[in-house]
Design a protein around this motif. Structure first.
Motif, PDB file in Angstrom:
ATOM      1  N   SER A  16       0.812  -1.226   0.000  1.00  0.00           N
ATOM      2  CA  SER A  16       0.000   0.000   0.000  1.00  0.00           C
ATOM      3  C   SER A  16       0.842   1.271   0.000  1.00  0.00           C
ATOM      4  O   SER A  16       0.304   2.365  -0.132  1.00  0.00           O
ATOM      5  CB  SER A  16      -0.946  -0.003   1.204  1.00  0.00           C
ATOM      6  N   ARG A  39      -3.019  -3.746   4.723  1.00  0.00           N
ATOM      7  CA  ARG A  39      -4.235  -3.536   5.517  1.00  0.00           C
ATOM      8  C   ARG A  39      -5.063  -2.374   4.989  1.00  0.00           C
ATOM      9  O   ARG A  39      -6.282  -2.386   5.065  1.00  0.00           O
ATOM     10  CB  ARG A  39      -3.861  -3.293   6.981  1.00  0.00           C
ATOM     11  N   TYR A 155      14.224  -3.750  15.630  1.00  0.00           N
ATOM     12  CA  TYR A 155      14.151  -3.820  14.164  1.00  0.00           C
ATOM     13  C   TYR A 155      15.311  -4.660  13.623  1.00  0.00           C
ATOM     14  O   TYR A 155      15.120  -5.531  12.775  1.00  0.00           O
ATOM     15  CB  TYR A 155      14.199  -2.405  13.587  1.00  0.00           C
ATOM     16  N   SER A 190      10.358   6.192   1.560  1.00  0.00           N
ATOM     17  CA  SER A 190       9.111   5.448   1.806  1.00  0.00           C
ATOM     18  C   SER A 190       8.455   6.092   3.020  1.00  0.00           C
ATOM     19  O   SER A 190       8.906   7.138   3.494  1.00  0.00           O
ATOM     20  CB  SER A 190       9.396   3.965   2.077  1.00  0.00           C
TER      21      SER A 190
HETATM   22  N1  LIG Z   1      12.615   2.344   3.334  1.00  0.00           N
HETATM   23  C1  LIG Z   1      13.747   1.945   3.861  1.00  0.00           C
HETATM   24  O1  LIG Z   1      14.672   2.757   4.110  1.00  0.00           O
HETATM   25  C2  LIG Z   1      13.940   0.470   4.128  1.00  0.00           C
HETATM   26  C3  LIG Z   1      15.254   0.007   4.332  1.00  0.00           C
HETATM   27  C4  LIG Z   1      15.448  -1.332   4.579  1.00  0.00           C
HETATM   28  C5  LIG Z   1      14.381  -2.208   4.581  1.00  0.00           C
HETATM   29  N2  LIG Z   1      13.102  -1.742   4.390  1.00  0.00           N
HETATM   30  C6  LIG Z   1      12.004  -2.704   4.429  1.00  0.00           C
HETATM   31  O2  LIG Z   1      11.183  -2.538   3.300  1.00  0.00           O
HETATM   32  C7  LIG Z   1       9.868  -3.035   3.600  1.00  0.00           C
HETATM   33  C8  LIG Z   1       8.834  -2.052   3.095  1.00  0.00           C
HETATM   34  O3  LIG Z   1       8.913  -0.872   3.870  1.00  0.00           O
HETATM   35  P1  LIG Z   1       8.863   0.596   3.247  1.00  0.00           P
HETATM   36  O4  LIG Z   1      10.171   1.221   3.494  1.00  0.00           O
HETATM   37  O5  LIG Z   1       8.310   0.580   1.883  1.00  0.00           O
HETATM   38  O6  LIG Z   1       7.857   1.275   4.293  1.00  0.00           O
HETATM   39  P2  LIG Z   1       6.333   1.742   4.168  1.00  0.00           P
HETATM   40  O7  LIG Z   1       6.180   2.741   3.082  1.00  0.00           O
HETATM   41  O8  LIG Z   1       5.943   2.131   5.538  1.00  0.00           O
HETATM   42  O9  LIG Z   1       5.586   0.398   3.743  1.00  0.00           O
HETATM   43  C9  LIG Z   1       5.361  -0.633   4.647  1.00  0.00           C
HETATM   44  C10 LIG Z   1       4.249  -1.508   4.109  1.00  0.00           C
HETATM   45  O10 LIG Z   1       4.062  -2.607   5.016  1.00  0.00           O
HETATM   46  C11 LIG Z   1       2.674  -2.724   5.254  1.00  0.00           C
HETATM   47  N3  LIG Z   1       2.436  -3.371   6.536  1.00  0.00           N
HETATM   48  C12 LIG Z   1       2.894  -3.020   7.758  1.00  0.00           C
HETATM   49  N4  LIG Z   1       2.413  -3.866   8.685  1.00  0.00           N
HETATM   50  C13 LIG Z   1       1.649  -4.776   8.024  1.00  0.00           C
HETATM   51  C14 LIG Z   1       0.882  -5.899   8.416  1.00  0.00           C
HETATM   52  N5  LIG Z   1       0.782  -6.289   9.694  1.00  0.00           N
HETATM   53  N6  LIG Z   1       0.221  -6.610   7.462  1.00  0.00           N
HETATM   54  C15 LIG Z   1       0.307  -6.241   6.171  1.00  0.00           C
HETATM   55  N7  LIG Z   1       0.998  -5.178   5.731  1.00  0.00           N
HETATM   56  C16 LIG Z   1       1.661  -4.457   6.654  1.00  0.00           C
HETATM   57  C17 LIG Z   1       2.107  -1.322   5.163  1.00  0.00           C
HETATM   58  O11 LIG Z   1       0.746  -1.341   4.763  1.00  0.00           O
HETATM   59  P3  LIG Z   1      -0.548  -1.168   5.699  1.00  0.00           P
HETATM   60  O12 LIG Z   1      -0.190  -0.210   6.795  1.00  0.00           O
HETATM   61  O13 LIG Z   1      -1.588  -0.649   4.751  1.00  0.00           O
HETATM   62  O14 LIG Z   1      -0.870  -2.549   6.175  1.00  0.00           O
HETATM   63  C18 LIG Z   1       2.938  -0.771   3.990  1.00  0.00           C
HETATM   64  O15 LIG Z   1       2.331  -1.113   2.779  1.00  0.00           O
HETATM   65  C19 LIG Z   1       9.843  -3.287   5.103  1.00  0.00           C
HETATM   66  O16 LIG Z   1       9.994  -4.663   5.361  1.00  0.00           O
HETATM   67  C20 LIG Z   1      11.051  -2.533   5.605  1.00  0.00           C
HETATM   68  O17 LIG Z   1      11.567  -3.061   6.798  1.00  0.00           O
HETATM   69  C21 LIG Z   1      12.876  -0.418   4.160  1.00  0.00           C
END
Ligand SMILES: NC(=O)c1ccc[n+]([C@@H]2O[C@H](COP(=O)([O-])OP(=O)(O)OC[C@H]3O[C@@H](n4cnc5c(N)ncnc54)[C@H](OP(=O)(O)O)[C@@H]3O)[C@@H](O)[C@H]2O)c1
Length: 275
Positions: A16, A39, A155, A190
């Motif tokens: 999302s 969600r 984390y 993000s």
């Molecule tokens: N951005 C960075 O700098 C970075 C770096 C390293 C790793 N990551 C990893 O990349 C992944 C994506 O994160 P992002 O950076 O794109 O952050 P984001 O924009 O906050 O996206 C996180 C996504 O996870 C979903 N989510 C959270 N809890 C959930 C649950 N219980 N069930 C289903 N969906 C859930 C959220 O959707 P809803 O709230 O709608 O459910 C959202 O779509 C994560 O695993 C994060 O740890 C990110």
């Protein structure tokens, strides 16, 4: 649509926003049918419309990865509708930040419930489909899973755990033809740093990571899509991420010293945020 993933069915958790939403756009642009889950269903429906409007195929389904029943229902729907599943991206995640002393046992449990058990449950719900298609399971790790930083124990341990899971599965599932790709990004644009330790969205929060350090989402995701296509065992993404990973391997003492000085200082400044 023509492309490297033409005709493949891809399921993405946490689609999302951020990395997951962009993965859906890019995989769809490369010919995959993308099943986008999270969600916040309204956001997913907007994404579905956006992808379909540009000639792609998408299906939005609500799914909380902490609920196995949601994941089973999504997998069943995919089976009924498409009859196969080729790629599963276990991407859903968030960050519980803060010093160890500021976190409760429930904070750690909440972190692992989504970032670790959510990944395990995603694979449990889809493994038979991936085995049938000799497909690919993609795990969203992090540079924080390669190197431990002060102030991010919850984390970091969740990501270190999924790294171990993915690397073990890589060998374990090879015989059945299922590929396992571990993606380890550094800082990427993000919404992750606008979500508090309870998982609530805080739109008033600004990303504390300087703009010049963060990689733009489409650029980072382009590298992820290439790694998925090549079924790479591990892909570290962002220049600073690769640098930190190398330093962690060859100069762990120096990196730990630097991390103590810089990360702990900035975390301490934000302690009052109650993240
Ligand atoms: N951005 C960075 O700098 C970075 C770096 C390293 C790793 N990551 C990893 O990349 C992944 C994506 O994160 P992002 O950076 O794109 O952050 P984001 O924009 O906050 O996206 C996180 C996504 O996870 C979903 N989510 C959270 N809890 C959930 C649950 N219980 N069930 C289903 N969906 C859930 C959220 O959707 P809803 O709230 O709608 O459910 C959202 O779509 C994560 O695993 C994060 O740890 C990110």
């Amino acid at each position: 649509m023509p492309g490297r993933f033409r005709g493949q069915i891809a399921l993405i958790t946490g689609a999302s926003s951020g990395i997951g939403a962009e993965l859906a756009r890019q995989l769809a642009a490369e010919g995959a049918v993308v099943v986008v889950t999270a969600r916040r269903i309204e956001r997913l429906q907007d994404l579905e419309k956006e992808i379909c409007a540009t000639g792609g195929s998408a299906l939005a389904l609500a799914c909380d990865v902490t609920r196995s029943a949601d994941l089973e229902a999504v997998s069943q729907k995919v089976r009924e509708r498409y009859g196969r599943l080729d790629i599963v991206v276990a991407n859903a995640g968030f960050g519980v930040g803060g010093s160890f002393a500021s976190l409760s046992l429930d904070d750690f449990r909440r972190q692992l419930e989504t970032n670790l058990f959510g990944v395990i449950a995603t694979l449990q719900a889809t493994l038979s489909d991936l085995t049938a298609s000799r497909g690919c399971f993609v795990v969203m790790g992090s540079v924080a899973g390669l190197v431990a930083f002060p102030g991010t124990t919850a984390y970091g341990m969740s990501k270190a755990a999924v790294h171990s899971l993915a690397l073990g599965l890589h060998g374990e599932l090879a015989a059945s033809g299922v590929g396992v790709v571990l993606l380890a990004p550094g800082y990427v644009d993000s919404e992750i740093r606008q979500v508090d330790k309870n998982g609530s969205h805080r739109t008033d929060w600004h990303d504390p990571v300087p703009r010049w350090v963060r990689m733009r989402t489409p650029v980072a995701v382009g590298k992820m899509v290439r790694a998925i296509h090549r079924r790479k065992r591990l892909q570290v993404i962002t220049f600073h991420g690769r640098l930190v990973a190398l330093a962690g391997r060859y100069f762990p003492g120096t990196l730990a010293w630097l991390a103590r000085r810089t990360v702990a200082k900035s975390r301490a400044r934000r302690e009052n945020d109650d993240r």
